[in-house]
Design a protein around this motif. Sequence first.
Motif, mmCIF file in Angstrom:
data_model
loop_
_atom_site.group_PDB
_atom_site.id
_atom_site.type_symbol
_atom_site.label_atom_id
_atom_site.label_comp_id
_atom_site.label_asym_id
_atom_site.label_seq_id
_atom_site.Cartn_x
_atom_site.Cartn_y
_atom_site.Cartn_z
ATOM 1 N N GLY A 1 -16.320 65.099 28.529
ATOM 2 C CA GLY A 1 -16.883 64.348 29.640
ATOM 3 C C GLY A 1 -17.383 65.131 30.823
ATOM 4 N N ASP B 1 -19.661 66.923 20.251
ATOM 5 C CA ASP B 1 -19.182 66.172 21.411
ATOM 6 C C ASP B 1 -19.710 66.763 22.720
ATOM 7 O OD1 ASP B 1 -17.661 68.383 20.799
ATOM 8 O OD2 ASP B 1 -15.776 67.288 20.539
ATOM 9 N N LYS C 1 -23.422 72.934 26.679
ATOM 10 C CA LYS C 1 -24.410 72.035 27.281
ATOM 11 C C LYS C 1 -25.472 72.852 28.021
ATOM 12 C CE LYS C 1 -21.318 68.077 27.485
ATOM 13 N NZ LYS C 1 -20.397 67.241 28.285
ATOM 14 N N TRP D 1 -16.639 61.038 24.245
ATOM 15 C CA TRP D 1 -16.493 60.089 25.340
ATOM 16 C C TRP D 1 -17.721 59.170 25.438
ATOM 17 C CZ3 TRP D 1 -20.173 60.019 29.188
ATOM 18 C CH2 TRP D 1 -21.078 61.093 29.168
ATOM 19 N N ALA D 2 -18.880 59.669 24.952
ATOM 20 C CA ALA D 2 -20.134 58.936 25.152
ATOM 21 C C ALA D 2 -20.558 58.141 23.921
ATOM 22 C CB ALA D 2 -21.242 59.916 25.525
ATOM 23 N N HIS E 1 -19.739 62.311 32.268
ATOM 24 C CA HIS E 1 -19.363 60.955 32.602
ATOM 25 C C HIS E 1 -19.924 60.605 33.990
ATOM 26 C CE1 HIS E 1 -16.865 57.500 33.727
ATOM 27 N NE2 HIS E 1 -16.872 57.260 32.419
ATOM 28 N N ASN F 1 -29.014 61.923 31.543
ATOM 29 C CA ASN F 1 -27.595 62.101 31.208
ATOM 30 C C ASN F 1 -27.221 61.651 29.793
ATOM 31 O OD1 ASN F 1 -24.961 62.922 31.996
ATOM 32 N ND2 ASN F 1 -24.375 60.766 32.208
ATOM 33 N N LEU F 2 -27.753 60.543 29.352
ATOM 34 C CA LEU F 2 -27.296 60.032 28.054
ATOM 35 C C LEU F 2 -28.244 60.326 26.903
ATOM 36 C CD1 LEU F 2 -25.474 56.763 29.128
ATOM 37 C CD2 LEU F 2 -24.532 59.008 28.554
#
Lengths: 344, 344, 344, 344
Positions: D205, D7, C236, D324-325, D13, C24-25
């Motif tokens: 997010g 982004d 994404k 957001w991250a 999230h 995820n990150l």
Amino acid sequence: MYSFKNDYSEGAHPQILNALIETNLVQEDGYGEDQYSLQAAKLLREKMNDDEVAIHFLTGGTQANLTAIAAFLRPHEAAVAAATGHINVHETGAIEATGHKVLAVPSGKDGKLTPTGIQSLLDAHPDEHMVKPKLVYISDTTENGAVYTKKELEALNAFCKNRHLYLYLDGARLGSALTSPANDLQLSDLPKLVDAFYVGGTKNGALIGEALVICNDALKDDFRFIMKQRGAMLAKGRLTGIQFLVLFRDNLFFDLAAHANAMALKLSNAIQEAGYAFLTPPVSNQIFPILPHSLLDTLHQQFHFFDWEKIDHEHSAARLVTSWATKEEAIDAFIASLKEKVTR
Amino acid sequence: MYSFKNDYSEGAHPQILNALIETNLVQEDGYGEDQYSLQAAKLLREKMNDDEVAIHFLTGGTQANLTAIAAFLRPHEAAVAAATGHINVHETGAIEATGHKVLAVPSGKDGKLTPTGIQSLLDAHPDEHMVKPKLVYISDTTENGAVYTKKELEALNAFCKNRHLYLYLDGARLGSALTSPANDLQLSDLPKLVDAFYVGGTKNGALIGEALVICNDALKDDFRFIMKQRGAMLAKGRLTGIQFLVLFRDNLFFDLAAHANAMALKLSNAIQEAGYAFLTPPVSNQIFPILPHSLLDTLHQQFHFFDWEKIDHEHSAARLVTSWATKEEAIDAFIASLKEKVTR
Amino acid sequence: MYSFKNDYSEGAHPQILNALIETNLVQEDGYGEDQYSLQAAKLLREKMNDDEVAIHFLTGGTQANLTAIAAFLRPHEAAVAAATGHINVHETGAIEATGHKVLAVPSGKDGKLTPTGIQSLLDAHPDEHMVKPKLVYISDTTENGAVYTKKELEALNAFCKNRHLYLYLDGARLGSALTSPANDLQLSDLPKLVDAFYVGGTKNGALIGEALVICNDALKDDFRFIMKQRGAMLAKGRLTGIQFLVLFRDNLFFDLAAHANAMALKLSNAIQEAGYAFLTPPVSNQIFPILPHSLLDTLHQQFHFFDWEKIDHEHSAARLVTSWATKEEAIDAFIASLKEKVTR
Amino acid sequence: MYSFKNDYSEGAHPQILNALIETNLVQEDGYGEDQYSLQAAKLLREKMNDDEVAIHFLTGGTQANLTAIAAFLRPHEAAVAAATGHINVHETGAIEATGHKVLAVPSGKDGKLTPTGIQSLLDAHPDEHMVKPKLVYISDTTENGAVYTKKELEALNAFCKNRHLYLYLDGARLGSALTSPANDLQLSDLPKLVDAFYVGGTKNGALIGEALVICNDALKDDFRFIMKQRGAMLAKGRLTGIQFLVLFRDNLFFDLAAHANAMALKLSNAIQEAGYAFLTPPVSNQIFPILPHSLLDTLHQQFHFFDWEKIDHEHSAARLVTSWATKEEAIDAFIASLKEKVTR
């Protein structure tokens, strides 16, 4: 060799050519705003007893159909046509090229649509995973030479209104339809019975030109934008305006169609007398006699015409088309050849 | 009131009307397969010294442009035009309606494209998040009446070949271009210099008709399918075939354009002598003199023409268009009015 | 109430969700240029033993179909599909909205296309007045749950090559097809047998995602432009890349499909034992048992599923769909209900 | 190397991933008719204090834009956008591929549209030879990171109503806009001020997802048909529904955007303190500092980000994007590098 291949083998009726010559050097505005186009539109409204219909002149049937349907429908809405319908088969996907599906209803030999047939198709299109049937496309005469009766058209009109469908009539051969012995409609009936239709000039004595008539107010807005966008607006709009002025100032449009029908009737009577049947009843300027192949071979040596559909090992239906320009001698010659062959 | 509004105010040159009359009752096949269309295509290939170009007759400029571009491009490919280009401004989004973006290059007053301008646009379109520039659209004469030189066209041709771009020339007023004093191109140069172009008939003496010439072999396949799909195939294709046969069997196409240019030249010489400048050099049948508003007011009382662009509080550029049909007396009358006003 | 309505009633296989969490990150590039998408494409090429196929990830079947067909065809070219084909019926005219006609071939209960059926359609489209059939669309499994054999696909491939047609396979349920008892194809056979196909993820354990595989070199150019243009390129892109990586890194894709098929088989065996027939042989994760209305009423009180087609006054075919997530207890419960009702 | 490229570099999230896991095996209907999507739509209507807006979930910005514009416009109607607008430049002609021209208005560095700019364009489109401007497309934040004030949006709304134009707002980065220090709009203001807009999830997010909000009743009909037709309707519609439910059930959507803005603000403050200017005032999560090339070279060795525009021989504007991250340590590291280089 004389040709019965179609009703656009010759140029235009001499009165039309004369009018082009007489008006030739008058300076006029372009793009359909010339006096002739304006007068022709006014004249057509008079002939239809309807002051409100919008009238636009286009250059051909495919162009009229695609421009109208592109103007009338939202992206997910579809046209409904007989499986044999011109927009479904013979326009190289012109309607789909504007983004709309054509839904085909199986049709009888006559190529007509009925409320029952359309209802079956509506039943099969219940939700947003399918296109939304919205415009019913019919032709008068049909691709198979049949003619709608007033009752049939009233039934379609009532059905379409009830189901929130537009009814659109392709009148490429409307002249032949309205002067057919099988017809009980008048030109002035149409604005009450359909949402839009076109009056075909090309196949009834004009060099080029179809008059699109938009009857439903909701479909009138901005149509000239769509015409321009589709390449359907002529710089010399006078060309189509003058022709429709000539066709409708007296009774020429109907006279020419009546001649085509009379020639076809003479031909079909003789064929019937010779003992042959027809694919569909011969009521307009397209007739489809079912003839033995040996006879077809002989006739093909003297006349140009298309074989339409194989019936069995020994017979095919031919398509014979007459027009405003068909000479009675040619009809007589065809009949003579037929009789000679038959009696031998 | 005489009109200098455009070059499609009248009908057609009398020789064309005569040919329509003479051929009127000859029976021919439909949809561009008649003998006249075939002969006209052959004749045009001869005039171009090129046996291989494909030739198709269409009914107007917007139709020719949209049909060609729809046939030539894949969905993500874009046309590149001068910001003033006809396809960018005056065709009601006809190209976009076929799915393709038109990318506008800022252009000078003359409306011409240059390799430098196109390169800037290529630089700004590097990847798949943007459309892919693929076809360069130019007009000769341009919308502003300018004419491409052979050297300019050669430079564009070399640039486009090098960048894998098609070069397409809109020849709505190609007659005026090729007979302009500023021109050094010949009709037979074009197949070597562009991938496709059209020869405009409507604005040079025809009733209707443009001859699309496809030079690049890779662009020729199945073009008749696309024509039919876009409503650009006439049942009576003879109508355009006959006209191009007349325009090119002798030298009529060039004679008519030369007349239009001569009339414009006489007009522009007189305007220059009267002390007025032009928005762009007057070299073709469209001229753009910059005149004081008071003079424009006077002239508008006697002649129809369009005001083109406001220059300052006291001056505007007018657009005066001559044609094959322009009468020299009308030119003389315009000059007389101009001089009378100026000298008062 | 348990649902057998479709194979997209649940979310995703837990391994997929875990992979989303684990990655995820990690920062990655967008628009399909992330490492996961690149690795997944590489992995798929390995599984297909083909280094040359181009692979793109899209979000759904309609999107995959419309993007591919828009990329592959010229404007006048048409797709050929079974009358029951998804693009013909259940995509709201998505193909037509890109400008292309879908030509429907009448198909048997199984929804398969054959060379004979396609040849009839080719025979009916001889010239430029009609669209040009160019791409043959098939689904495996079909909309009716049938599976193509290798021999059938080879025959279609040979036919299409010979007629210059593209063969395109909609693999929304390719997992179920390739693990069906009726199947003798392997994933690695497909690049040799079709021009393009997609591997369906959404209906086989993914949250979202279809992997389009372009095998024919001539169809590969600039596909990412077309994806972007049709809104099919995800910012994404990792989302689909990660999922296909999980589905194919071991054997998960096939395991999940095999489970769905096993559940359907257990169900169909019990139904057969209870004495009922099927609309089409039950060989994949969609089965169509023909059941009495009284039994259907009872079952509808306990389970969600669609009635598919009325057979006669007393019977209808139901559609029961199993998936990667189908619980065996639900199958057992259904069978128990069925037996209870039958034996009473 | 840490990335400030965009982004959408990370997944989603954690609360969103958790919700996907928690709901994973609940059986739901497909195509957006699941309980999560219905609840999310209800929740959004509550947050907007508007019971009447129609809400649809789509998968990306280009898809939302093209589906909405295809649904809203007739064929001859055009979208009006800033020259820098996303639909004009960065969607590979997606709007044109639905048939509509995008008319570009020159815009300032901020990428905003004003009534004056739109009026100039209207003045240049007076008749049917040109497309009809009908929908005004704006983005908040703009492509250049600027934010519309309430007054500006009210002025656009009043102007558009008066000129019968639709006002459409692309909210790919609406979260950042609504939590910007430069903002005085609330989410609940939007239904009164625009005809339609979308709330961007992907860049704030979510894994994927945009919520299209149709405010104008006249634009609501049959939107699901258009979604399906454009491949924008997900079988597992739950995927987007669940995410928006999580984003809006508390304040997550705004919290995430506020974090992104705070990180950008910290960055821009440090850059300002170091003596550098910005291309446009830094008010949202995209900032455009103008830095010397030598400094850019150094920073590029440690961080990923895009150079945006060359300013002069020694300077370029960079684009730095937070999300957001974004980790505060990364911001601190960037500032440290900047200061170190500057002080040396």
